[in-house]
Design a protein around this motif. Structure first.
Motif, short mmCIF file in Angstrom:
data_model
loop_
_atom_site.label_atom_id
_atom_site.label_comp_id
_atom_site.label_asym_id
_atom_site.label_seq_id
_atom_site.Cartn_x
_atom_site.Cartn_y
_atom_site.Cartn_z
N ASN A 49 0.82 -1.21 0.00
CA ASN A 49 0.00 0.00 0.00
C ASN A 49 0.86 1.26 0.00
O ASN A 49 0.48 2.28 -0.60
CB ASN A 49 -0.95 0.02 1.20
N THR A 50 2.00 1.22 0.67
CA THR A 50 2.90 2.37 0.68
C THR A 50 3.45 2.62 -0.71
O THR A 50 3.47 3.76 -1.20
CB THR A 50 4.06 2.14 1.66
N VAL A 51 3.88 1.56 -1.39
CA VAL A 51 4.39 1.69 -2.76
C VAL A 51 3.30 2.24 -3.66
O VAL A 51 3.53 3.15 -4.47
CB VAL A 51 4.93 0.34 -3.28
N HIS A 52 2.10 1.72 -3.52
CA HIS A 52 0.97 2.17 -4.35
C HIS A 52 0.68 3.65 -4.09
O HIS A 52 0.41 4.41 -5.04
CB HIS A 52 -0.26 1.31 -4.08
N THR A 53 0.72 4.08 -2.84
CA THR A 53 0.48 5.48 -2.49
C THR A 53 1.55 6.38 -3.12
O THR A 53 1.23 7.45 -3.66
CB THR A 53 0.46 5.67 -0.96
N ILE A 54 2.80 5.96 -3.06
CA ILE A 54 3.89 6.75 -3.65
C ILE A 54 3.69 6.84 -5.16
O ILE A 54 3.86 7.91 -5.76
CB ILE A 54 5.26 6.13 -3.31
#
Length: 127
Positions: A49-54
């Motif tokens: 989810n962090t990668v997707h948010t970035i």
């Protein structure tokens, strides 16, 4: 990559640092990458989810392009590293009250190799 702090906890990366790491992963390949592939490229210690948010932030800024294949999306950089750096340099010059003075300060900090390359570029040659 994030390191360990004095109490054994993982130190948080700043959003700008994460964005830079994601862009570096995308620049390292010729093909678009999925968020899961980027997560692996970054060592797997970031949540999906962090990668997707970035990636969404980078997309919203126009720094990455999204290619959709069914439900699966893959991302590629909108500009290469040199183009993005040049854009940032132009924006920095445009922000200041005296771009010529800023440029003079910048040039005085160049290495001998960078200065030689700049002279060649200004003379119309290839660096």
């Amino acid at each position: 990559m994030a390191g360990r702090g004095p109490h054994g906890r993982t130190e948080r990366r700043s959003p700008g640092e994460l964005e830079s790491e994601v862009l570096a992963a995308l620049w390292s390949t010729e093909r678009p990458l999925t968020p899961a592939e980027i997560q692996l490229e970054l060592g797997g210690d970031l949540a999906y989810n962090t990668v997707h948010t970035i990636l969404k932030r980078l997309y919203d800024k126009g720094l990455v392009l999204r290619e959709v294949d069914g439900r699966r999306g893959a991302y590629r950089p909108a500009k290469n590293a040199a183009e993005l750096t040049a854009q940032a340099m132009h924006e920095a010059l445009d922000r200041g009250p005296d771009p010529i003075a800023a440029l003079q300060q910048f040039v005085t900090g160049l290495s001998a190799e960078e200065e030689r390359a700049l002279r060649e570029l200004l003379a119309g040659g290839a660096a």
